[in-house]
Design a protein around this motif. Structure first.
Motif, PDB file in Angstrom:
ATOM      1  N   TYR A   1      14.949  -5.557  -1.915  1.00  0.00           N
ATOM      2  CA  TYR A   1      13.500  -5.621  -1.740  1.00  0.00           C
ATOM      3  C   TYR A   1      13.140  -5.364  -0.282  1.00  0.00           C
ATOM      4  CZ  TYR A   1       8.716  -7.428  -2.139  1.00  0.00           C
ATOM      5  OH  TYR A   1       7.343  -7.559  -2.119  1.00  0.00           O
ATOM      6  N   ALA A   2      13.906  -5.939   0.626  1.00  0.00           N
ATOM      7  CA  ALA A   2      13.686  -5.697   2.055  1.00  0.00           C
ATOM      8  C   ALA A   2      13.870  -4.228   2.384  1.00  0.00           C
ATOM      9  CB  ALA A   2      14.647  -6.554   2.882  1.00  0.00           C
ATOM     10  N   ALA A   3      14.918  -3.622   1.836  1.00  0.00           N
ATOM     11  CA  ALA A   3      15.174  -2.204   2.098  1.00  0.00           C
ATOM     12  C   ALA A   3      14.016  -1.339   1.629  1.00  0.00           C
ATOM     13  CB  ALA A   3      16.471  -1.778   1.409  1.00  0.00           C
ATOM     14  N   VAL A   4      13.515  -1.614   0.435  1.00  0.00           N
ATOM     15  CA  VAL A   4      12.413  -0.828  -0.113  1.00  0.00           C
ATOM     16  C   VAL A   4      11.150  -1.002   0.730  1.00  0.00           C
ATOM     17  CG1 VAL A   4      10.848  -0.603  -2.088  1.00  0.00           C
ATOM     18  CG2 VAL A   4      13.316  -0.803  -2.464  1.00  0.00           C
ATOM     19  N   MET A   5      10.856  -2.237   1.128  1.00  0.00           N
ATOM     20  CA  MET A   5       9.667  -2.477   1.956  1.00  0.00           C
ATOM     21  C   MET A   5       9.749  -1.709   3.270  1.00  0.00           C
ATOM     22  SD  MET A   5       7.390  -4.577   0.555  1.00  0.00           S
ATOM     23  CE  MET A   5       6.537  -5.368   1.927  1.00  0.00           C
ATOM     24  N   ILE A   6      10.917  -1.710   3.892  1.00  0.00           N
ATOM     25  CA  ILE A   6      11.087  -0.994   5.157  1.00  0.00           C
ATOM     26  C   ILE A   6      10.929   0.502   4.953  1.00  0.00           C
ATOM     27  CG2 ILE A   6      12.758  -0.394   6.963  1.00  0.00           C
ATOM     28  CD1 ILE A   6      13.921  -3.251   6.585  1.00  0.00           C
ATOM     29  N   LEU A   7      11.568   1.041   3.925  1.00  0.00           N
ATOM     30  CA  LEU A   7      11.533   2.484   3.685  1.00  0.00           C
ATOM     31  C   LEU A   7      10.139   2.958   3.295  1.00  0.00           C
ATOM     32  CD1 LEU A   7      14.919   2.817   1.776  1.00  0.00           C
ATOM     33  CD2 LEU A   7      14.410   3.616   4.093  1.00  0.00           C
ATOM     34  N   ARG A   8       9.376   2.111   2.632  1.00  0.00           N
ATOM     35  CA  ARG A   8       8.030   2.511   2.200  1.00  0.00           C
ATOM     36  C   ARG A   8       6.981   2.357   3.283  1.00  0.00           C
ATOM     37  NH1 ARG A   8       7.259  -0.144  -3.872  1.00  0.00           N
ATOM     38  NH2 ARG A   8       8.587   1.340  -5.005  1.00  0.00           N
ATOM     39  N   TYR A   9       7.082   1.285   4.063  1.00  0.00           N
ATOM     40  CA  TYR A   9       5.936   0.922   4.888  1.00  0.00           C
ATOM     41  C   TYR A   9       6.184   0.902   6.397  1.00  0.00           C
ATOM     42  CZ  TYR A   9       4.380  -0.634   0.295  1.00  0.00           C
ATOM     43  OH  TYR A   9       4.045  -0.685  -1.036  1.00  0.00           O
ATOM     44  N   GLU A  10       7.420   0.947   6.827  1.00  0.00           N
ATOM     45  CA  GLU A  10       7.691   0.905   8.252  1.00  0.00           C
ATOM     46  C   GLU A  10       7.674   2.311   8.863  1.00  0.00           C
ATOM     47  OE1 GLU A  10       8.867  -2.331  10.435  1.00  0.00           O
ATOM     48  OE2 GLU A  10       7.086  -2.214   9.175  1.00  0.00           O
ATOM     49  N   PRO A  11       7.457   2.414  10.180  1.00  0.00           N
ATOM     50  CA  PRO A  11       7.493   3.726  10.839  1.00  0.00           C
ATOM     51  C   PRO A  11       8.872   4.367  10.721  1.00  0.00           C
ATOM     52  CG  PRO A  11       6.536   2.041  12.272  1.00  0.00           C
ATOM     53  CD  PRO A  11       7.124   1.328  11.103  1.00  0.00           C
ATOM     54  N   SER A  12       8.950   5.649  10.991  1.00  0.00           N
ATOM     55  CA  SER A  12      10.194   6.403  10.822  1.00  0.00           C
ATOM     56  C   SER A  12      11.344   5.821  11.629  1.00  0.00           C
ATOM     57  CB  SER A  12       9.972   7.867  11.224  1.00  0.00           C
ATOM     58  OG  SER A  12       9.027   8.466  10.365  1.00  0.00           O
ATOM     59  N   TYR A  13      11.047   5.334  12.846  1.00  0.00           N
ATOM     60  CA  TYR A  13      12.129   4.826  13.679  1.00  0.00           C
ATOM     61  C   TYR A  13      12.739   3.534  13.140  1.00  0.00           C
ATOM     62  CZ  TYR A  13       8.420   1.801  15.599  1.00  0.00           C
ATOM     63  OH  TYR A  13       7.393   0.908  15.745  1.00  0.00           O
ATOM     64  N   SER A  14      12.053   2.870  12.199  1.00  0.00           N
ATOM     65  CA  SER A  14      12.588   1.646  11.608  1.00  0.00           C
ATOM     66  C   SER A  14      13.342   1.900  10.306  1.00  0.00           C
ATOM     67  CB  SER A  14      11.453   0.653  11.333  1.00  0.00           C
ATOM     68  OG  SER A  14      10.840   0.242  12.534  1.00  0.00           O
ATOM     69  N   LYS A  15      13.189   3.080   9.728  1.00  0.00           N
ATOM     70  CA  LYS A  15      13.780   3.346   8.420  1.00  0.00           C
ATOM     71  C   LYS A  15      15.305   3.285   8.405  1.00  0.00           C
ATOM     72  CE  LYS A  15       9.780   5.937   6.783  1.00  0.00           C
ATOM     73  NZ  LYS A  15       9.249   4.809   6.028  1.00  0.00           N
TER      74      LYS A  15
END
Length: 308
Positions: A270-284
């Motif tokens: 769930y954390a991975a999906v949230m990061i990949l969907r909503y965080e900036p590119s440098y956080s992916k």
């Protein structure tokens, strides 16, 4: 004891008292914790960093010299630090905490950590883990009341400050030693549902969720299975511990015990999906790392997550 020992001890005790005395002067304590019922105190952690002649105590650890451990030598052995310094320093901090039992200055839990240059290199220790049981029980009651009234039965948007604390509390093992991961995810989803009409606030809520999950993953869950090499200058590096596997194999026949054992992986995904969907590119890359680590641990559900 030697004069050098006495000088070091006096310097460290003085730094501890200076920190507590300085914080006690604040006139915003009550106002700060009254912003939300989900905050029990302001500080939950301090770090003492012993450097002869310039010892500091602070609630912030910049960690800028952690990569130079081998060069940070000092006059005392690690054994001396543990057996001689630690008991005395803990006694001082515990005494100050006892004075602040009902003060909003200190959270329900408080960690006292130390960094010491020793003859073997830099030593980092958790010197004291303090729990105020009365504040803890009060906080648990407030959490359940908030969830019931504002999330489960609420219909109005919630405040980002509330989600800042709640998202962290829900994955705090001291508050919830046996995490109901499905319930935790449901609360995170409900926060987003209630705030979907306010895009700026929704982004802030999602940021709070992601930061809480990242902290849980990197400091609680993943270290059970991986040796973690952290640095102030680059991403964490993970090396799978020999024989590290999930408590139950998801590929085995189903059943309640297997389902429950797999739940922490669900939270990592769930954390991975949230990061990949909503965080900036440098956080992916962090999201991709979480996804890859879940696969390494044998999570069959990780394969179904699409990185894009």
């Amino acid at each position: 004891m030697s004069t050098l020992y006495d000088q070091a001890m006096e310097e460290m005790i003085e730094a501890i008292h200076e920190w507590f005395d300085e914080q006690a002067k604040r006139n915003d304590l009550e106002k700060t914790v009254k912003r939300t019922t989900l905050q029990m105190g302001i500080f939950d952690d301090i770090l003492l960093e012993y450097k002869p002649g310039r010892t500091i105590v602070d609630s912030v650890d910049l960690g800028l010299d952690d990569g130079l451990k081998s060069k940070n030598t000092g006059p005392f052995t690690a054994e001396q630090v543990r057996n001689e310094f630690q008991p005395q320093l803990v006694k001082v901090v515990q005494g100050r905490l006892d004075e602040l039992t009902d003060s909003p200055l200190i959270d329900y839990r408080f960690t006292f950590r130390g960094k010491f240059p020793t003859t073997e290199g830099k030593l980092q220790l958790t010197l004291l883990e303090y729990i105020n049981e009365e504040k803890k029980e009060q906080l648990l009651e407030r959490i359940h009341t908030y969830v019931e009234q504002k999330l489960e039965h609420g219909t109005y948007p919630t405040k980002p400050l509330e989600s800042f604390f709640l998202t962290r509390h829900l994955v705090d093992p001291e508050l919830f030693p046996e995490l109901d991961i499905a319930w935790v995810i449901a609360q995170y989803e409900r926060i987003q549902e209630l705030n979907k009409g306010r895009q700026d606030a929704l982004a802030e809520h999602r940021g709070n969720i992601i930061r809480a999950l990242t902290d849980w993953a990197e400091n609680r869950f993943l270290p059970q299975y991986y040796d973690v090499q952290s640095s102030a200058y680059r991403s964490n590096e993970y090396k799978l511990k020999p024989g590290a596997v999930l408590e139950q194999n998801e590929s085995q026949a189903g059943g309640e015990s297997q389902q429950q054992a797999a739940q922490p992986i669900d939270l990592l995904l769930y954390a991975a999906v949230m990061i990949l969907r909503y965080e900036p590119s440098y956080s992916k890359p962090r999201g991709l790392t979480f996804l890859e680590l879940a696969k390494q641990l044998g999570s069959s559900r990780a394969a179904a997550v699409q990185p894009g």
